[in-house]
Design a protein around this motif. Structure first.
Motif, PDB file in Angstrom:
ATOM      1  N   GLY A 103       5.568   3.377  -4.417  1.00  0.00           N
ATOM      2  CA  GLY A 103       5.973   2.294  -5.163  1.00  0.00           C
ATOM      3  C   GLY A 103       5.151   0.856  -4.758  1.00  0.00           C
ATOM      4  N   LEU A 104       5.659   0.184  -5.436  1.00  0.00           N
ATOM      5  CA  LEU A 104       5.193  -1.535  -5.072  1.00  0.00           C
ATOM      6  C   LEU A 104       6.144  -1.768  -4.776  1.00  0.00           C
ATOM      7  N   GLU A 105       5.455  -3.439  -4.068  1.00  0.00           N
ATOM      8  CA  GLU A 105       6.709  -3.749  -2.992  1.00  0.00           C
ATOM      9  C   GLU A 105       6.822  -4.597  -4.394  1.00  0.00           C
ATOM     10  N   PRO A 106       8.137  -6.075  -3.471  1.00  0.00           N
ATOM     11  CA  PRO A 106       8.840  -6.544  -4.505  1.00  0.00           C
ATOM     12  C   PRO A 106       7.378  -7.746  -5.550  1.00  0.00           C
ATOM     13  N   TRP A 107       6.353  -8.925  -3.724  1.00  0.00           N
ATOM     14  CA  TRP A 107       5.888  -9.271  -4.746  1.00  0.00           C
ATOM     15  C   TRP A 107       4.556  -8.573  -4.349  1.00  0.00           C
ATOM     16  N   SER A 108       3.996  -7.070  -4.105  1.00  0.00           N
ATOM     17  CA  SER A 108       2.842  -6.887  -5.016  1.00  0.00           C
ATOM     18  C   SER A 108       2.338  -7.474  -5.854  1.00  0.00           C
TER      19      SER A 108
END
Length: 514
Positions: free
Chosen positions: A120-125
């Motif tokens: 999963g990606l962080e919102p601000w990756s």
């Protein structure tokens, strides 16, 4: 013979000026009131000299944050695959895929190795292309990037962020940065043919030779759970991986081998999260951890030495309430009103004298705390810098906060005619909401935000040193020095309450017997 006549009756202006002098004489000749303001000044100023543990980080030393081109503290940690570019040029890539993972705690796995990533990606990756003045942390840059949950963005010099056009939410994306002198322009495309401008950055003083290339980074994963009576924060590092191909680098000095560099502060990141890259022909897989953004949580706040303002406010509230309630208690209010029957002017004179004296006292106390308290704090821990204008606003705003709170207490003293009742009222409308809004385990965060928006405690926002950045997910809480309202808007809330209380006091003073 004509004899000239001059009235001996005071004009309104002269009469009010004499009233001001009379109220000032009352104030500075009553030892208790003077002592009260001295106590308020000492409480406001000297708490800044209390030792701090705000940078406790286990066995790791506290490291000062890098400073960006605008003078702000920044986070500048990512993995960079780069070459040199001299003069004008451009870089174009296709971001074929963008993936990531995160962990739920900062330490190593049970066997001592790196933790397994939860997909999963962080919102601000972030992953994309970047032009940077140099490899030093805090140096000027411009980047065009994809994010985990905020689309394509053009970001530069840490504090600037612009959203790209809503072309498509799916991969792949084509990204391009063009350099023309100090001007960097970002373009986005879904097919590499039709390009859409995203934003333009002017990086003043950009050197002739810069570093250009591909990067990836991802901020930590954080989960905050809160309930009445408890609050918990958990999380760990995260990592973003960008797969980029169709790399087209144009300009003087390019064509050299690609170099991979972990941009860090010299300390290793969490185990397994320093980043890296692999190249397979024309395809680059870049993975990185960290962020390129303003630092909102890293160092100590420069306003920490002003923690004594809370206690100084209680002291000035006592003085403000007693400035008029003492006259009611001793019956001297009758003498005052006989000497000057215009009752509204009497209240106005008291408010002006009290507000002016408290403002000057608060200015001296806040100035001392910001000069000597911050110097003492810097000797212990790194302190995030702020602009000089912001520092002046904080000092003057703190003095105004104390002065307006004193006038609110004066008005409540006139309404209630009892010093104890007025001080209790100030505690209920200012002190109690501040305490309930500051302690994270007492009330749900929505209620705390509501209290710090509509009660006089909103005025403490005038001490906020660092702005909220929409491109940074952080715990923007009072504990971290952030408030729901902008600084001057928060102070305006207290001013509104004080004005209404003074109007009510003036009306009641005219209508009631003394």
């Amino acid at each position: 013979m004509t004899v000239s006549y001059q009235s001996t009756v005071d004009t309104g202006g002269d009469g009010f000026a004499r009233l001001l002098r009379a109220e000032w004489t009352k104030f500075h000749t009553v030892r208790g009131w003077t002592i009260g303001l001295v106590v308020a000044m000492l409480l406001t100023a000297l708490f800044g000299l209390v030792p701090s543990d705000s940078c406790s980080n286990g066995d790791k030393p506290c490291v000062a944050a890098p400073v960006g081109p605008g003078g702000e503290a920044v986070v500048d940690r990512f993995y960079f695959v780069h070459q040199s570019l001299t003069g004008n040029g451009s870089i174009t890539v296709r971001l074929a895929s963008f993936t990531g993972g995160y962990t739920t705690h900062p330490g190593p796995a049970a066997d001592g190795g790196p933790q397994a990533l939860i997909p999963g990606l962080e919102p601000w990756s972030k992953a994309g292309v970047l032009i940077k003045a140099g490899l030093a942390q805090g140096s000027a840059y411009a980047a065009l990037l994809a994010t985990g949950d905020h689309g394509i963005r053009m970001q530069y010099d840490y504090t600037h962020d612009a959203a790209g056009p809503q072309v498509s939410a799916t991969s792949p994306h084509w990204l391009r940065l063009d350099r023309a002198g100090d001007t960097i322009t970002g373009y986005d495309s879904t097919d590499g043919q039709q390009w859409h401008p995203v934003g333009t950055a002017v990086l003043a003083g950009l050197p002739a030779t810069v570093q250009v290339g591909m990067f990836a980074t991802s901020p930590g994963h954080t989960v905050v759970s809160q309930s009445i009576g408890s609050s918990a924060v958990r999380g760990g590092p995260s990592q973003a991986t960008g797969v980029m191909d169709n790399v087209d680098l144009r300009g003087s000095g390019t064509g050299n081998a690609w170099t991979g560099t972990a941009i860090t502060n010299g300390q290793d990141g969490p185990q397994g999260f320093n980043g890296g890259f692999q190249r397979d022909g024309g395809t680059f897989t870049v993975r990185g951890s960290g962020d390129i953004a303003p630092d909102t949580q890293g160092g100590a706040s420069i306003t920490q030495p002003l923690v004594g303002t809370f206690f100084g406010l209680i002291a000035v509230a006592v003085v403000g309430a007693m400035f008029i309630s003492a006259e009611y208690r001793r019956g001297l209010i009758r003498t005052t009103l006989v000497a000057h029957p215009r009752r509204g002017e009497v209240l106005a004179a008291k408010a002006i004298v009290l507000g002016a004296v408290t403002f000057v006292t608060g200015l001296a106390a806040a100035g001392f705390a910001m000069v000597f308290g911050v110097q003492h704090l810097r000797a212990e821990v790194p302190v995030n810098p702020i602009a000089v204008g912001t520092e002046i606003r904080i000092v003057v705003g703190t003095a105004a906060l104390l002065a307006v709170a004193a006038m609110l207490a004066l008005a409540l003293g006139a309404v209630l005619r009892r010093g104890a009742g007025a001080v209790a009222a100030v505690f209920v409308v200012v002190v109690l909401p501040y305490l309930l809004g500051e302690v994270p385990t007492i009330l749900p965060s929505e209620v705390q935000t509501w209290l710090l928006r509509i009660t006089p405690a909103a005025a403490f926002a005038v001490q906020q040193a660092y702005p909220r950045y929409p491109q940074v997910d952080a715990q923007y809480s009072v504990i971290a020095g952030y408030y729901p309202l902008p600084p001057l808007a928060g102070l305006a809330v207290l001013c509104g309450y004080a004005a209404l209380a003074l109007i009510l006091a003036a009306v009641l003073l005219r209508r009631r017997d003394v």
